[in-house]
Design a protein around this motif. Structure first.
Motif, PDB file in Angstrom:
ATOM      1  N   UNK A  75       0.817  -1.217   0.000  1.00 21.57           N
ATOM      2  CA  UNK A  75       0.000   0.000   0.000  1.00 21.57           C
ATOM      3  C   UNK A  75       0.851   1.268   0.000  1.00 21.57           C
ATOM      4  N   UNK A  76       2.171   1.129   0.234  1.00 21.61           N
ATOM      5  CA  UNK A  76       3.060   2.293   0.204  1.00 21.61           C
ATOM      6  C   UNK A  76       3.766   2.574   1.502  1.00 21.61           C
ATOM      7  N   UNK A  77       3.570   1.757   2.535  1.00 23.30           N
ATOM      8  CA  UNK A  77       4.214   1.981   3.818  1.00 23.30           C
ATOM      9  C   UNK A  77       5.605   1.353   3.827  1.00 23.30           C
ATOM     10  N   UNK A  78       6.487   1.891   4.673  1.00 24.19           N
ATOM     11  CA  UNK A  78       7.839   1.355   4.827  1.00 24.19           C
ATOM     12  C   UNK A  78       8.293   1.616   6.249  1.00 24.19           C
ATOM     13  N   UNK A  79       9.520   1.139   6.579  1.00 26.67           N
ATOM     14  CA  UNK A  79      10.047   1.337   7.924  1.00 26.67           C
ATOM     15  C   UNK A  79      10.367   2.803   8.164  1.00 26.67           C
ATOM     16  N   UNK A  80      10.971   3.456   7.201  1.00 27.92           N
ATOM     17  CA  UNK A  80      11.339   4.863   7.364  1.00 27.92           C
ATOM     18  C   UNK A  80      10.135   5.783   7.237  1.00 27.92           C
ATOM     19  N   UNK A  81       9.181   5.436   6.348  1.00 26.03           N
ATOM     20  CA  UNK A  81       7.969   6.229   6.146  1.00 26.03           C
ATOM     21  C   UNK A  81       6.745   5.340   6.379  1.00 26.03           C
ATOM     22  N   UNK A  82       6.364   5.126   7.624  1.00 26.75           N
ATOM     23  CA  UNK A  82       5.296   4.171   7.957  1.00 26.75           C
ATOM     24  C   UNK A  82       3.899   4.749   7.749  1.00 26.75           C
ATOM     25  N   UNK A  83       3.517   5.042   6.539  1.00 27.21           N
ATOM     26  CA  UNK A  83       2.182   5.554   6.244  1.00 27.21           C
ATOM     27  C   UNK A  83       1.919   5.366   4.763  1.00 27.21           C
TER      28      UNK A  83
END
Length: 942
Positions: free
Chosen positions: A436-444
């Motif tokens: 969906x587009x979330x990651x560890x650095x940008x969790x959203x």
């Protein structure tokens, strides 16, 4: 706002001058119109509100009515209203404290009427009559010629009942009110109304006599809601008062005449779902609703897999009346294990138990997990289950991302403002959120212009981190501080184990009394408990280890383990704060604010987790990145709430899955003694849990009890007549008759299958009911000497009398072909909806029923009965066989797991344990260097 609404809000009470705008819960009542029966009532109202006025005339009272004077509901007691809602007054209602005033006005009216009646008796134009009074005094009545002449006679006083000195025609009460002496003088319409009044009065008198015969005890008075309410005010619980009221009302009635309120049914349903055996025992002792009544109550709630539009509509009605901040929430989702089981649902015409993803369709894979989505309030303590799905094994990441979008879309349309998602650190969840587009650095990720922050459940991360520490030693960085000094080193679980053994050596007092063997050596189930992990990562255990190190009872290298435990304990406090003030002196156990130490500590902990090294692990454990993602997500969420809604304080306690885990525990407890329910039991338990506000009181809970209140308890559906609206669902058409040609081959009559089919066909004729003579000739055999009737003949209880039906070969062959078609469909398309409807059309088209044409009158009826009976029997048989297969597979799997446990235990006892003892002996005899060499060789060998 309409003109009428504005007028309603401006209504003012004539006594206290309060308006509907000031208190919307009050009801306002207009002054009564003075009439024949309401004159005293109107005068009492007027004297109560305007005691200085003159209200003796009817005109003055009519003026108050025409001026729309009002009196609010707080000036009347409960007995003045027609119901407990306090909205409508009865026709005898007067304000509080005006009973004496009403008695006074009635006495004045009686005195006035008595005086006027006396004057009438004296001046009436009647012939001279001599009447014998009770006082035996002769009374002379004046002549007609001079009625005004004074009377030199002795008269009784006016107060005595002897004022009727003239013979007046005796009339009944109703006729006297109408000034009529006989009923024959009435018009036909009046006579009809007169008869109706007589009947009503007779019924009233009969009921009054019945009430007088019954003893007016306290228990009889408790049958009214008002008296039950008074009991509740005397520190008696509501459920007890409710049970007492239902017993008093329904005990004298027959079984078919008992009536239950919604509250009675809900209370009985909560007992029934906890234990069916206990409920059946209580039903023998008390008057309780039947099991069918409770099941019918649950069927009123429209709940199916996926998005339920009716439930979201009720949520929308609630959110529209709330402030925007009150609708802020997180979306938590998790899976619960369920049991494989197939069951036909005749109401929806589907087989429950297959994988069902709502709008995304159903598959033939049996469901083993239930995925539940729940909204949890951030600013207010509320929670609401939104949707559930059934999956085989586990839901895939691609499908999970689609389901998250589906639930988010329905939530935003219902008025919920979802700002974050919370899930455990499972691999499928991480893949779905990453897609969906979330990651560890940008969790959203972005969804229709809304930023959704992705948070990993902190208690689940603590549990996973503990399990990793059980398996691997952790090399810690230089950031762990002890008295201002950097303490690098390796954290080991063996240090905690040694501390437990040394601490338990004390006979009376210990440092960590809550630490048990379950914490040190947890089994598979205990490794899943968050409480055990959090009790290990505690300030008490960390300080206890440091105290043992200071006493030289533990090595200095255990300092790293103690500091790691302290850091994780502080991190858990920072992610579990729920008050603006500190608790027990812990500075991190508070709400997240700009001034709190959370931001600085989060930055420090992110650096620490990035530098941790799990010795022996092939890759970084998911919990290591999960903590970093969660810390970044909480920071991002706080900044979003601060910028968009000007929220200065965030309760991190509400950013976890505890309400969802408690919901799962409530569902399991509402399945009786079955902790692993099937799909139907899961749905019924979820409905029961929501009706009872998700109350859960299990002792073996995996998390602490939350204080959230359910947003919509679904009780609004229980009062509706037909809440389940039928929707037209498009039914797919399948060519299921391919490959059935082989079934047209003649089956040997000596086969057991054909004999069983002939017996089932006879059962179908029995269920058909009485049949005509021509139908018997068409469907029954001439004689029962055929081989296919062998099993049926042996089923006879009396060989001399044939009580069973022996069908002909046409009947048997038709049912055999129909069963083959149905079984083929169930094996390939059993998960589809509208199964029976589709099969009925196919069998009507494909089967040959020409042999039924001999009885043209009952042709359609017999044809449909054969088709429907065959389909019902085959579907039930299919579910039974599949459930047996599921049970056998589960038994084999459990047996295989036990064998592996015993095998590993046998290998340990036979080989590993003797070698371990030998190593211990070598340790006592040799020096440390030689021992380390031998132990290293042993480790490589093992």
């Amino acid at each position: 706002m309409s003109r009428h609404t504005r007028y309603e809000l401006r209504r003012k009470c004539a006594k206290c001058n309060i308006t509907a705008l000031e208190d919307g819960n009050l009801s306002f009542h207009r002054f009564p119109l003075p009439g024949r029966h309401t004159l005293l009532k109107a005068r009492v109202w007027a004297e109560y509100c305007y005691p200085t006025g003159e209200w003796s005339t009817e005109k003055s009272l009519r003026d108050l009515h025409s001026q729309h004077k009002m009196l609010c509901s707080k000036h009347f007691d409960d007995s003045s209203f027609t119901s407990s809602a306090r909205r409508r007054l009865n026709k005898y209602a007067i304000p509080i404290g005006t009973q004496d005033l009403m008695v006074k006005f009635r006495q004045e009216q009686c005195a006035t009427e008595s005086g006027s009646e006396q004057d009438t008796n004296i001046s009436v134009e009647k012939p001279q009559v001599l009447v014998t009074m009770e006082t035996s005094l002769p009374v002379q009545v004046p002549t007609v010629a001079n009625p005004t002449t004074s009377l030199p006679v002795q008269m009784p006083t006016i107060c005595e009942p002897t004022t009727d000195s003239l013979k007046v025609p005796k009339t009944k009460g109703i006729l006297r009110e109408l000034d009529v002496s006989k009923s024959v003088e009435m018009t036909p319409k009046k006579f009809k109304l007169y008869k109706r009044c007589r009947r009503n009065l007779s019924e009233i008198m009969r009921l009054r006599k019945k009430i007088k015969k019954q003893p007016r005890t306290l228990l009889k008075k408790l049958t009214t809601n008002r008296n039950v309410k008074s009991l509740m005010d005397k520190n008696i619980s509501g459920p007890f008062a409710l049970l007492l009221q239902s017993q008093l009302q329904n005990t004298p009635r027959k079984l078919t005449g008992r009536r239950w309120s919604i509250d009675d049914k809900v209370m009985a349903l909560s007992i029934y779902k906890r234990s069916t055996g206990c409920y059946r025992l209580l039903r023998r002792l008390f008057c309780l609703p039947s099991e069918g009544t409770l099941k019918a109550l649950l069927n009123k709630i429209p709940m199916k897999c996926g998005i339920n539009s009716q439930i979201f509509e009720t949520i929308k009605g609630i959110t529209n009346n709330r402030e925007p901040e009150e609708n802020l929430c997180i979306l938590a989702f998790d899976e619960m294990s369920i049991r494989k089981n197939l069951q036909y649902n005749g109401k929806q015409d589907i087989i429950d138990g297959y994988q069902d993803h709502g709008n995304q369709g159903r598959t033939m894979e049996p469901a083993t997990h239930a995925l539940l989505f729940m909204a949890i309030g951030i600013r207010k303590n509320w929670k609401q289950p939104l949707a559930f799905y059934f999956s085989g094994d586990c839901v895939t990441a691609d499908r999970l991302s689609v389901l998250i979008k589906e639930v988010l879309n329905a939530s935003f349309q219902a008025g919920l403002r979802v700002v974050a998602t919370v899930s455990d650190n499972f691999g499928v969840n991480i893949k779905a959120l990453n897609s969906l587009g979330s990651s560890v650095a940008q969790p959203y990720f972005e969804f229709k212009g809304h930023e959704i922050v992705t948070i990993m459940d902190p208690p689940h991360l603590i549990k996973c981190f503990r399990n990793n520490l059980l398996k691997y030693d952790i090399k810690c960085p230089q950031v762990l501080q002890n008295d201002g000094k950097s303490v690098p080193g390796i954290a080991k679980w063996s240090h905690i184990k040694e501390f437990f053994e040394i601490d338990n050596g004390n006979q009376n007092f210990v440092f960590a009394p809550g630490l048990t063997k379950q914490h040190i050596e947890p089994n598979f189930k205990q490794k899943m408990k968050v409480s055990l992990a959090c009790q290990v990562f505690s300030h008490t255990v960390a300080i206890g280890i440091l105290a043992k190190i200071a006493n030289n009872e533990l090595p200095q290298e255990a300092t790293t383990t103690a500091m790691l435990l302290e850091k994780i304990d502080q991190l858990f406090d920072a992610l579990n704060g729920d008050t603006p003030d500190q608790k027990r002196g812990k500075k991190f156990l508070t709400n997240f604010t700009r001034r709190s130490p959370h931001l600085k500590y989060f930055k420090e902990m992110k650096t620490m987790f990035q530098e941790l090294v799990f010795i022996g692990a092939r890759c970084k454990p998911p919990s290591q990145e999960g903590f970093i993602r969660t810390l970044n997500a909480v920071e991002r969420l706080f900044l979003n709430l601060e910028s968009q809604y000007d929220i200065q304080s965030l309760s991190t306690r509400r950013l976890n899955q505890d309400p969802l885990e408690n919901c799962f525990g409530c569902i399991r407890s509402n399945c009786g003694c079955n902790p692993n329910p099937n799909t139907l039991q899961f749905v019924a338990a979820l409905k029961t849990s929501m009706i009872n506000n998700l109350l859960h009181s299990s002792k073996n809970k995996n998390c602490i009890e939350d204080d959230n209140v359910i947003l919509n308890d679904l009780k609004s559906f229980l009062t509706q007549v037909n809440p389940n609206k039928e929707t037209n669902v498009a039914v797919e058409t399948f060519d299921i008759t391919e490959g059935v040609e082989a079934s047209n081959t003649v089956i040997p009559q000596c086969s057991g299958e054909l004999q069983a089919c002939a017996y089932v066909c006879g059962f179908m004729i029995k269920k058909l009911g009485p049949i005509c003579h021509q139908c018997k000739i068409t469907m029954l055999a001439d004689q029962n000497t055929e081989v296919s009737h062998l099993f049926t003949s042996f089923k006879e209880y009396n060989c001399m009398r044939n009580s069973l039906h022996y069908v002909n070969n046409f009947f048997t062959e038709t049912v055999e072909i129909a069963a083959t078609i149905v079984n083929k469909f169930l094996d390939e398309h059993g998960c589809k909806i509208k199964i029976k409807s589709e099969l009925i059309e196919v069998l009507r088209r494909k089967l040959n029923f020409e042999w039924l044409l001999d009885c043209s009158e009952h042709y359609d009826k017999n044809k449909m009965h054969i088709i429907i009976s065959t389909i019902s029997i085959c579907i039930k048989r299919h579910c039974i066989l599949k459930n047996r297969q599921f049970t056998d597979d589960a038994s084999k799997k459990a047996m295989k797991r036990k064998i592996n446990i015993l095998k590993n235990a046998y290998i340990f006892v036979l080989f590993i344990r003797p070698l371990h003892k030998q190593v211990c002996i070598m340790k006592t005899k040799r020096n440390s260097d030689n021992f380390q060499f031998k132990y290293r060789n042993f480790a490589l060998f093992s």
